[in-house]
Motif scaffolding. Structure first.
Motif, PDB file in Angstrom:
ATOM      1  N   ALA A  51      48.414  43.360  42.167  1.00 34.03           N
ATOM      2  CA  ALA A  51      48.093  42.039  41.623  1.00 34.03           C
ATOM      3  C   ALA A  51      48.921  41.770  40.367  1.00 34.03           C
ATOM      4  O   ALA A  51      49.463  40.671  40.196  1.00 34.03           O
ATOM      5  N   LYS A  57      46.299  36.790  42.672  1.00 37.04           N
ATOM      6  CA  LYS A  57      44.911  37.100  42.344  1.00 37.04           C
ATOM      7  C   LYS A  57      44.481  38.308  43.168  1.00 37.04           C
ATOM      8  O   LYS A  57      44.984  38.527  44.279  1.00 37.04           O
ATOM      9  N   LYS A  58      43.540  39.074  42.634  1.00 32.91           N
ATOM     10  CA  LYS A  58      43.069  40.274  43.341  1.00 32.91           C
ATOM     11  C   LYS A  58      42.525  39.928  44.720  1.00 32.91           C
ATOM     12  O   LYS A  58      42.705  40.687  45.664  1.00 32.91           O
TER      13      LYS A  58
END
Length: 98
Positions: A51, A57-58
């Motif tokens: 990430a 984004k995760k």
């Protein structure tokens, strides 16, 4: 030894050369390239590091990793030395054989 495990084979060159055949999204392709780079340089791969490196984004990383695993391009295994992120399936896919 399989062809893609030979020292003289550049995984990233092969991936980029066959990108249109692998049917990867842009995010998946970037993740594959980062995972391969980290594997080659023996840098641990984690969801957090992916990430951070990709600015994704995760949740996006998690979804893309799940899709890569579902396609059997990526396998995540636990070994004595830690977690292993293997892209062998990418090179063994039907498109790789063509």
């Amino acid at each position: 030894m399989k062809w893609y495990q030979e020292r003289f084979v550049s995984h990233r060159d092969w991936i980029l050369d066959h990108l249109e055949l692998l049917d990867l999204s842009a995010q998946e392709a970037v993740l594959v390239l980062v995972i391969d780079f980290n594997n080659e340089k023996r840098i641990p791969v984690t969801m957090e590091s992916l990430a951070a490196k990709t600015k994704m984004k995760k949740e996006e990383v998690d979804e893309a990793v799940s899709l890569l695993c579902a396609r059997k391009y990526l396998e995540i295994k636990v070994s004595r030395s830690g977690v292993v992120w293997s892209l062998d399936g990418l090179f063994e896919a039907d498109t790789a054989k063509e």
